[in-house]
Enzyme design. Structure first.
Site, PDB file in Angstrom:
ATOM      1  N   GLY A  46       0.827  -1.198   0.000  1.00 25.76           N
ATOM      2  CA  GLY A  46       0.000   0.000   0.000  1.00 25.76           C
ATOM      3  C   GLY A  46       0.859   1.244   0.000  1.00 25.76           C
ATOM      4  N   GLN A  51       2.916  10.014   1.425  1.00 26.59           N
ATOM      5  CA  GLN A  51       4.223   9.348   1.306  1.00 26.59           C
ATOM      6  C   GLN A  51       4.961   9.763   0.043  1.00 26.59           C
ATOM      7  OE1 GLN A  51       2.478   5.251   2.196  1.00 26.59           O
ATOM      8  NE2 GLN A  51       4.540   5.081   3.030  1.00 26.59           N
ATOM      9  N   CYS A  90       6.531  -0.485   6.276  1.00 26.87           N
ATOM     10  CA  CYS A  90       6.019   0.710   5.610  1.00 26.87           C
ATOM     11  C   CYS A  90       7.086   1.182   4.637  1.00 26.87           C
ATOM     12  CB  CYS A  90       5.742   1.782   6.669  1.00 26.87           C
ATOM     13  SG  CYS A  90       5.198   3.353   6.005  1.00 26.87           S
ATOM     14  N   HIS A 132      -3.737   0.773   7.934  1.00 26.94           N
ATOM     15  CA  HIS A 132      -2.402   1.395   7.869  1.00 26.94           C
ATOM     16  C   HIS A 132      -2.425   2.628   6.960  1.00 26.94           C
ATOM     17  CE1 HIS A 132       2.179   1.041   7.544  1.00 26.94           C
ATOM     18  NE2 HIS A 132       1.881   1.865   6.558  1.00 26.94           N
ATOM     19  N   GLU A 133      -3.035   2.485   5.780  1.00 28.91           N
ATOM     20  CA  GLU A 133      -3.009   3.592   4.815  1.00 28.91           C
ATOM     21  C   GLU A 133      -3.909   4.746   5.248  1.00 28.91           C
ATOM     22  OE1 GLU A 133      -0.604   3.504   2.865  1.00 28.91           O
ATOM     23  OE2 GLU A 133      -0.204   1.368   3.071  1.00 28.91           O
TER      24      GLU A 133
HETATM   25 ZN    ZN Z   1       3.036   3.153   5.478  1.00 25.59          ZN
END
Ligand code: ZN
Length: 158
Positions: A46, A51, A90, A132-133
């Site tokens: 993901g 990011q 991540c 998480h995202e």
């Molecule tokens: Zn992440």
């Protein structure tokens, strides 16, 4: 399509809250395509827009199964069920892994790449990835949630 620069752990942008997308247009779809390409390049499951330095509520997920990449614009988690203890990493924390507790099942509402609303229910790894995202869009990182003492740093093979 282009690979975008992935922001790393100390980058302050990862701590900012992303803004809702107002218009789903070609420019946004270009961002989405770049995000998918970037996620694939680094074998990620993901990737969230902050990011790659864009504070918009956009997430891509790919479990490398028959479904292909999921695109979630303005995702809103409407239901969580159960718990799972999982190993997590991540793309903004290369070679770092830790155990976290995630919901076992997550239901999310989002817009797709055409701006159409859809509902997605994920279990297991998909639930983990969604949680998480979506955290990324709120400036929350997995290291904030890790079970103390479980952080592992892997030395990459040359
Ligand atoms: Zn992440």
């Amino acid at each position: 399509m282009a690979i975008r620069n992935v922001r790393l752990e100390t980058d302050e942008i990862l701590r900012k809250k992303s803004r809702a997308v107002e218009v789903v247009d070609d420019k946004l779809r270009e961002l989405i395509d770049d995000m998918i390409e970037t996620m694939h390049k680094y074998d990620g499951v993901g990737l969230a827009a902050p990011q790659v330095g864009v504070l918009k509520r956009v997430v891509v997920i790919d479990l490398y199964d028959d479904h292909g990449p999921y695109v979630l614009i303005n995702p809103e988690i409407i239901k969580e069920k159960g718990e799972q203890e999982v190993d997590e990493g991540c793309l903004s924390f290369p070679n770092k892994f830790a155990k976290v507790i995630r919901p076992e099942e997550v239901t999310v509402i989002a817009l797709d790449r055409d701006g159409k609303e859809f509902k997605l229910k994920g279990k297991g790894l998909l639930a983990q990835a969604i949680a998480h995202e979506v955290d990324h869009l709120n400036g929350v990182l997995f290291v904030d949630l890790m079970i103390p003492g479980t952080l592992e740093v892997i030395t990459p093979e040359k």
